[in-house]
Design a protein around this motif. Sequence first.
Motif, short mmCIF file in Angstrom:
data_model
loop_
_atom_site.label_atom_id
_atom_site.label_comp_id
_atom_site.label_asym_id
_atom_site.label_seq_id
_atom_site.Cartn_x
_atom_site.Cartn_y
_atom_site.Cartn_z
N PRO A 117 0.79 -1.23 0.00
CA PRO A 117 0.00 0.00 0.00
C PRO A 117 0.82 1.29 0.00
N VAL A 118 2.13 1.20 -0.25
CA VAL A 118 2.98 2.38 -0.20
C VAL A 118 2.99 3.06 -1.58
N LEU A 119 2.44 4.26 -1.62
CA LEU A 119 2.42 5.07 -2.83
C LEU A 119 3.13 6.39 -2.57
N VAL A 120 3.70 6.96 -3.61
CA VAL A 120 4.23 8.32 -3.49
C VAL A 120 3.15 9.29 -3.96
N ALA A 121 2.93 10.34 -3.20
CA ALA A 121 1.87 11.28 -3.52
C ALA A 121 2.23 12.13 -4.73
N SER A 122 1.22 12.50 -5.49
CA SER A 122 1.42 13.33 -6.67
C SER A 122 2.15 14.62 -6.31
N GLY A 123 3.16 14.95 -7.09
CA GLY A 123 3.92 16.17 -6.87
C GLY A 123 5.14 15.99 -6.00
N THR A 124 5.25 14.86 -5.33
CA THR A 124 6.39 14.63 -4.43
C THR A 124 7.48 13.79 -5.06
N PHE A 125 7.22 13.23 -6.23
CA PHE A 125 8.13 12.25 -6.83
C PHE A 125 8.35 12.54 -8.31
N GLY A 126 7.96 13.76 -8.73
CA GLY A 126 8.08 14.09 -10.15
C GLY A 126 7.23 13.16 -11.00
N GLY A 144 8.47 10.20 -11.75
CA GLY A 144 8.91 8.87 -11.36
C GLY A 144 10.30 8.53 -11.84
N ASP A 145 10.67 9.02 -13.01
CA ASP A 145 11.98 8.64 -13.56
C ASP A 145 13.13 9.45 -12.98
N GLU A 146 12.83 10.61 -12.36
CA GLU A 146 13.89 11.46 -11.85
C GLU A 146 14.69 10.81 -10.72
N GLY A 157 3.21 1.70 -5.82
CA GLY A 157 2.90 2.44 -7.03
C GLY A 157 3.44 3.85 -6.99
N ILE A 158 3.52 4.46 -8.17
CA ILE A 158 3.91 5.86 -8.32
C ILE A 158 2.68 6.64 -8.77
N VAL A 159 2.38 7.72 -8.08
CA VAL A 159 1.37 8.65 -8.55
C VAL A 159 2.12 9.83 -9.16
N THR A 160 1.96 10.04 -10.43
CA THR A 160 2.75 11.04 -11.13
C THR A 160 2.38 12.46 -10.73
N LYS A 161 3.27 13.35 -11.06
CA LYS A 161 2.96 14.78 -10.98
C LYS A 161 1.76 15.04 -11.89
N SER A 162 0.94 16.01 -11.54
CA SER A 162 -0.26 16.31 -12.33
C SER A 162 0.10 16.59 -13.78
N LEU A 163 -0.70 16.01 -14.67
CA LEU A 163 -0.53 16.24 -16.11
C LEU A 163 -1.73 17.00 -16.65
N THR A 164 -1.47 17.97 -17.49
CA THR A 164 -2.53 18.70 -18.17
C THR A 164 -2.46 18.38 -19.67
N LEU A 165 -3.48 18.83 -20.39
CA LEU A 165 -3.54 18.50 -21.82
C LEU A 165 -2.36 19.11 -22.58
N LYS A 166 -2.03 20.34 -22.28
CA LYS A 166 -0.88 21.02 -22.89
C LYS A 166 0.16 21.30 -21.81
N PRO A 167 1.43 21.44 -22.17
CA PRO A 167 2.45 21.78 -21.17
C PRO A 167 2.12 23.09 -20.47
N LYS A 168 2.53 23.20 -19.19
CA LYS A 168 2.30 24.42 -18.43
C LYS A 168 3.60 24.84 -17.76
#
Length: 247
Positions: free
Chosen positions: A16-25, A27-29, A41-52
Amino acid sequence: MIKTEVIIGKLRLKNPVLVASGTFGYGDELIGTVDISKLGGIVTKSLTLKPKIGNPPPRIAETPCGMLNSIGLANIGVDKFINEKLPILKNYDTAIIVNIAAKRVEDYCEIIRRLENAEGVSAYEINISCPNVKEGGLEFGTNPSMTAKIVSETRKLTDKTLIIKLTPNVTRISEFAKICKDEGADAVSLINTIVGMAIDIRTRKPKVATVTGGLSGPAIKPIALAKVFEVFQNVDIPIIGAWCYGG
């Protein structure tokens, strides 16, 4: 041996150990620094439709027992994530949960459509702490009808596990968790950051350019626990607890 496996919808986590979004980039970093395959599991940094590019600096300030951030969901966009990050991440023995953020319901849906055609995505975490541009900037996650619409519309597009990340900046978070369950979400994650503000007493100006930001860190853990407890007492839905930094 202790069984650590957790199943949420169709998502199977070896622990049950996950990394919270925004804390782990993305995942590849941290490959080479952390054994990614040991994570559930890895929860990725938030993704939007276009780069921000995110908000202007300063956008991080230290506070007692915490941190105030106003990153503004800076990210590379969904297409670049699919092309550059997923090919790396799918080689590791861990679930990849993609966090999605948007300012329109249509954009949430389009991001999922693109990710559905990509190999390696295990589940989705929908960040509804974003302002709805059609409703004058009101956060989706503080509006019951908009919360229901986002969950309903994204649920139609995928059989993968759907997790809704709830904002704590509401009176009764359990009411929003119930909406998520009723509209087909497999789980909720809570909490996102708390709205906060810090002032530089020397300049008499806010410490972040956007005036307010998201408070995270040890200071909000008791709040997170209270919100988790509230949802647990009132709604029969899996809960992913986090006192996180947000996207």
